[in-house]
Write an enzyme that holds these catalytic residues in place. Structure first.
Site, PDB file in Angstrom:
ATOM      1  N   GLU A 108      -9.491   3.645   1.951  1.00 39.18           N
ATOM      2  CA  GLU A 108      -8.973   3.627   0.510  1.00 39.18           C
ATOM      3  C   GLU A 108      -8.080   2.775   0.338  1.00 39.18           C
ATOM      4  O   GLU A 108      -7.823   2.299  -0.909  1.00 39.18           O
ATOM      5  CB  GLU A 108      -8.483   5.260   0.479  1.00 39.18           C
ATOM      6  CG  GLU A 108      -6.920   5.330   1.047  1.00 39.18           C
ATOM      7  CD  GLU A 108      -6.786   5.148   2.649  1.00 39.18           C
ATOM      8  OE1 GLU A 108      -7.764   5.213   3.238  1.00 39.18           O
ATOM      9  OE2 GLU A 108      -5.841   4.785   3.038  1.00 39.18           O
TER      10      GLU A 108
ATOM     11  N   LYS B 142     -10.124  12.599   8.459  1.00 33.83           N
ATOM     12  CA  LYS B 142      -9.696  12.199   9.714  1.00 33.83           C
ATOM     13  C   LYS B 142      -9.687  13.357  10.793  1.00 33.83           C
ATOM     14  O   LYS B 142      -9.012  14.381  10.260  1.00 33.83           O
ATOM     15  CB  LYS B 142      -8.430  11.614   9.723  1.00 33.83           C
ATOM     16  CG  LYS B 142      -8.463  10.348   9.225  1.00 33.83           C
ATOM     17  CD  LYS B 142      -6.825   9.635   8.974  1.00 33.83           C
ATOM     18  CE  LYS B 142      -6.606   8.476   8.442  1.00 33.83           C
ATOM     19  NZ  LYS B 142      -7.165   7.138   9.176  1.00 33.83           N
TER      20      LYS B 142
ATOM     21  N   ASP C 280      -2.734   9.916   3.890  1.00 36.36           N
ATOM     22  CA  ASP C 280      -4.264   9.583   4.002  1.00 36.36           C
ATOM     23  C   ASP C 280      -4.779  10.677   4.873  1.00 36.36           C
ATOM     24  O   ASP C 280      -4.830  10.683   6.211  1.00 36.36           O
ATOM     25  CB  ASP C 280      -4.288   8.224   4.894  1.00 36.36           C
ATOM     26  CG  ASP C 280      -5.571   7.614   4.500  1.00 36.36           C
ATOM     27  OD1 ASP C 280      -6.097   8.412   4.146  1.00 36.36           O
ATOM     28  OD2 ASP C 280      -5.800   6.751   5.398  1.00 36.36           O
TER      29      ASP C 280
ATOM     30  N   ASP D 200     -12.187   6.821   3.829  1.00 35.13           N
ATOM     31  CA  ASP D 200     -11.027   6.527   4.559  1.00 35.13           C
ATOM     32  C   ASP D 200     -10.761   5.100   4.606  1.00 35.13           C
ATOM     33  O   ASP D 200      -9.403   4.816   5.040  1.00 35.13           O
ATOM     34  CB  ASP D 200     -11.151   7.309   6.078  1.00 35.13           C
ATOM     35  CG  ASP D 200      -9.767   7.217   6.841  1.00 35.13           C
ATOM     36  OD1 ASP D 200      -8.980   7.290   6.168  1.00 35.13           O
ATOM     37  OD2 ASP D 200      -9.955   7.409   7.901  1.00 35.13           O
TER      38      ASP D 200
ATOM     39  N   ARG E  67      -7.715  -0.692   0.716  1.00 30.09           N
ATOM     40  CA  ARG E  67      -8.312  -1.663   0.118  1.00 30.09           C
ATOM     41  C   ARG E  67      -8.670  -1.506  -1.432  1.00 30.09           C
ATOM     42  O   ARG E  67      -8.457  -2.443  -2.227  1.00 30.09           O
ATOM     43  CB  ARG E  67      -9.419  -2.371   0.952  1.00 30.09           C
ATOM     44  CG  ARG E  67     -10.500  -1.332   1.174  1.00 30.09           C
ATOM     45  CD  ARG E  67     -11.553  -1.592   2.134  1.00 30.09           C
ATOM     46  NE  ARG E  67     -11.016  -1.314   3.544  1.00 30.09           N
ATOM     47  CZ  ARG E  67     -11.708  -1.423   4.614  1.00 30.09           C
ATOM     48  NH1 ARG E  67     -12.786  -1.989   4.810  1.00 30.09           N
ATOM     49  NH2 ARG E  67     -10.980  -1.018   5.612  1.00 30.09           N
TER      50      ARG E  67
ATOM     51  N   LYS F 149       0.917  -1.289   0.061  1.00 28.83           N
ATOM     52  CA  LYS F 149      -0.138   0.041  -0.001  1.00 28.83           C
ATOM     53  C   LYS F 149       0.711   1.251   0.059  1.00 28.83           C
ATOM     54  O   LYS F 149       1.693   1.409   0.765  1.00 28.83           O
ATOM     55  CB  LYS F 149      -0.840   0.058   1.295  1.00 28.83           C
ATOM     56  CG  LYS F 149      -1.939   1.395   1.579  1.00 28.83           C
ATOM     57  CD  LYS F 149      -2.845   0.988   2.681  1.00 28.83           C
ATOM     58  CE  LYS F 149      -3.190   2.526   2.806  1.00 28.83           C
ATOM     59  NZ  LYS F 149      -4.226   2.507   4.014  1.00 28.83           N
TER      60      LYS F 149
HETATM   61  N1  BES Z   1      -4.507   4.150   6.958  1.00 27.79           N
HETATM   62  C1  BES Z   1      -5.591   3.854   7.777  1.00 27.79           C
HETATM   63  C2  BES Z   1      -5.470   3.047   8.878  1.00 27.79           C
HETATM   64  C3  BES Z   1      -4.500   3.320   9.916  1.00 27.79           C
HETATM   65  C4  BES Z   1      -4.783   3.822  11.154  1.00 27.79           C
HETATM   66  C5  BES Z   1      -3.301   3.023   9.719  1.00 27.79           C
HETATM   67  C6  BES Z   1      -3.812   4.005  12.170  1.00 27.79           C
HETATM   68  C7  BES Z   1      -2.039   3.209  10.696  1.00 27.79           C
HETATM   69  C8  BES Z   1      -2.561   3.725  11.973  1.00 27.79           C
HETATM   70  C9  BES Z   1      -6.710   3.378   6.766  1.00 27.79           C
HETATM   71  O1  BES Z   1      -6.676   3.817   5.576  1.00 27.79           O
HETATM   72  C10 BES Z   1      -7.972   3.741   7.750  1.00 27.79           C
HETATM   73  O2  BES Z   1      -8.258   4.743   7.707  1.00 27.79           O
HETATM   74  N2  BES Z   1      -8.902   2.880   7.990  1.00 27.79           N
HETATM   75  C11 BES Z   1     -10.160   3.066   8.526  1.00 27.79           C
HETATM   76  C12 BES Z   1     -11.040   2.435   7.935  1.00 27.79           C
HETATM   77  C13 BES Z   1     -12.478   2.598   8.366  1.00 27.79           C
HETATM   78  C14 BES Z   1     -12.853   3.933   8.043  1.00 27.79           C
HETATM   79  C15 BES Z   1     -13.346   1.135   7.777  1.00 27.79           C
HETATM   80  C16 BES Z   1      -9.915   2.494  10.031  1.00 27.79           C
HETATM   81  O3  BES Z   1      -9.317   1.472  10.170  1.00 27.79           O
HETATM   82  O4  BES Z   1     -10.387   3.325  10.958  1.00 27.79           O
HETATM   83 ZN    ZN Z   2      -7.800   5.741   5.174  1.00 27.84          ZN
HETATM   84 ZN    ZN Z   3      -4.770   4.587   4.678  1.00 30.54          ZN
END
Ligand code: BES
Ligand code: ZN
Ligand code: ZN
Length: 463
Positions: A314, A242, A235, A312, A316, A230
């Site tokens: 993204e 966020k 992000d 968020d 996947r 990835k």
């Molecule tokens: N990049 C983030 C996940 C992340 C969070 C990585 C903290 C490292 C530290 C990812 O893209 C994300 O935001 N995932 C969300 C998905 C949700 C909106 C379904 C998450 O896990 O909160």
């Molecule tokens: Zn994200």
């Molecule tokens: Zn992310």
């Protein structure tokens, strides 16, 4: 920093001798004009574990750095006088020392007294002691140098590590190796209908890229292992932005891509006898008038209609197209690496990456490698029952959980989403490295990116 292995008595040069002691607190004292002692506390002989030994080696280096010691000497006999240690420790030693010595200094003005680098660690071995092989030390240095390069890539802020800059930095790093590189821009991706990647990147002023690295280490007709990383250079969450402070470390959301790049560099330097391909979709997830929206439906490279439940989620989307692209290589194995979910962090804390695979043997082998290398991991399920939870309302599937209580089991939901795009692969593994993206306070590493799971991937590929 250099690691020097010598088989003689302590030298007469000005240096600091490391002494291990069950009672000591970390302590430093002078014994004559030239020589001083650095005392380090260690557990009882029989209580030492490999996990603690790695920390011990790192502590020595971090203490030496703290006191600005240029040259440190240690007797290998002392360092290995514990029960329960592995037999061959040279590689682990070198990796631990180099990882502990690393600091991200690109944006630090040099202080007057200097940074406090350790110039040399001198390891004194007994001639009859065969537990320290010089070639193991060299291998450890090669691996850890790339782990640290991975940390540099991840620590660099989003303003200086856009998709184009990640490509340029990689291009420079692979110079002189056997790695071949191809890069697709947005126009080329459009032709291939890679709309998962394009949608996530469309809100950013920085254009997306798709990086392909190929390393031929054995007969060219042998099917490769494909690594997918990835590469979200920042992000923001997109339109579902966020809130503070969750965006702060999101320049590291390309840690999976960085780990895959560093792994390719390592196998090229170690001349690993395998064919390996790395695919890295590189995008910036931003909120603007061009962004993809909640509720949008994205028709992915493989034709699946994905409804965007959350902008968020993204990672996947970009990985799915890369997994589709991977099929072209008819790979023997596909491993994707991603800082994919905060949910993995909730599930495991910060001390283990989550691994997902239907291949029990691969899972066992990975967990063994994880323990050996220090890139710790834990397995979570990929059962078919979970797939019902991402059923789409308007499209085929959603990028978030749509059934039952929202938000629960998010690391598995994300893995099931990826699984939808890899159903043809016999051997696929997903590694969610969100938990291990940054160093934990007591790991004796600099704050920031940790460079996981480069050591794990290299060990797996060498098998
Ligand atoms: N990049 C983030 C996940 C992340 C969070 C990585 C903290 C490292 C530290 C990812 O893209 C994300 O935001 N995932 C969300 C998905 C949700 C909106 C379904 C998450 O896990 O909160
Ligand atoms: Zn994200
Ligand atoms: Zn992310």
């Amino acid at each position: 920093m250099k690691i020097i292995v010598v088989d003689k008595k302590l030298s007469r040069k000005k240096c600091t001798c490391v002494v291990l002691n069950e009672k000591a607190r970390v302590n430093r004292f002078l014994i004559d004009g030239k020589r001083e002692i650095l005392e380090i506390k260690v557990p009882k002989k029989e209580e030492m574990t490999m996990r603690q030994w790695i920390i011990l080696v790192r502590t020595i280096v971090q203490e030496a750095k703290k006191y600005n010691l240029g040259r440190v000497e240690i007797l290998w006999k002392d360092l290995t006088s514990f029960d329960n240690l592995d037999k061959e420790l040279g590689q682990v030693f070198a990796e631990a020392a180099y990882m502990a010595h690393y600091e991200f200094r690109k944006y630090k003005t040099v202080p007057k007294e200097g940074f406090g680098d350790v110039g040399e660690i001198v390891v004194i071995v007994n001639k009859t002691d065969k537990t320290l092989k010089r070639q193991d030390v060299r291998k450890g240095v090669t691996i850890a140098t790339q782990v640290n390069f991975c940390r540099d890539l991840a620590n660099t802020p989003g303003c200086d590590m856009t998709p184009a800059q990640l490509v340029a930095t990689t291009r420079k790093a692979i110079k002189g190796t056997k790695i071949k590189m191809r890069v697709m821009d947005e126009k080329q991706m459009r032709r291939k209908k890679m709309n998962g990647v394009l949608s996530v990147g469309q809100g950013s002023a920085n254009q997306s890229r798709f990086m392909i690295l190929e390393y031929i280490g054995t007969a060219p007709n042998k099917k490769p292992t494909v690594l997918v990383g990835k590469g979200v250079t920042f992000d923001s969450g997109g339109i579902d932005t966020k809130p503070h402070p969750f965006g702060l470390e999101m320049m590291m959301d390309m840690s999976g891509g960085a780990a895959v790049i560093a792994t390719m560099l390592t196998v090229a330097k170690l001349k690993t006898k395998k064919n390996i391909v790395a695919l890295i979709p590189v995008v910036e997830n931003m909120a603007s008038g061009h962004s993809y929206r909640p509720g949008d439906i994205v028709t992915m490279m493989d034709g699946t209609h994905v409804e965007v439940g959350h902008t968020d989620a993204e990672g996947r989307l970009i990985l799915a197209d890369a997994l589709t692209y991977a099929k072209m290589y008819k790979p023997t194995q596909v491993i994707d690496v991603a800082t994919l979910t905060g949910a993995a962090l909730v599930a495991l804390g910060e001390r283990a990456s989550a691994i997902f695979t239907d291949d029990d043997e691969l899972a066992q082998q990975t967990l063994k490698s994880a323990e050996k290398t220090g890139d710790y991991a834990w397995r979570l399920p990929l059962w078919d029952e979970y797939s019902a939870e991402i059923a789409g309302t308007y499209g085929d599937i959603s990028n978030i959980r749509t059934k039952g209580q929202p938000g629960i089991g998010g690391a598995i939901t994300a893995a099931m989403f990826l699984k939808h795009f890899v159903k043809d692969h016999k051997q696929w593994m997903h590694i969610d490295i969100a938990p291990t993206m940054t160093a934990v306070f007591d790991e004796q590493l600099a704050k920031g990116a940790k460079g996981s799971p480069v050591r794990l991937l290299v060990d797996l590929l060498e098998k």
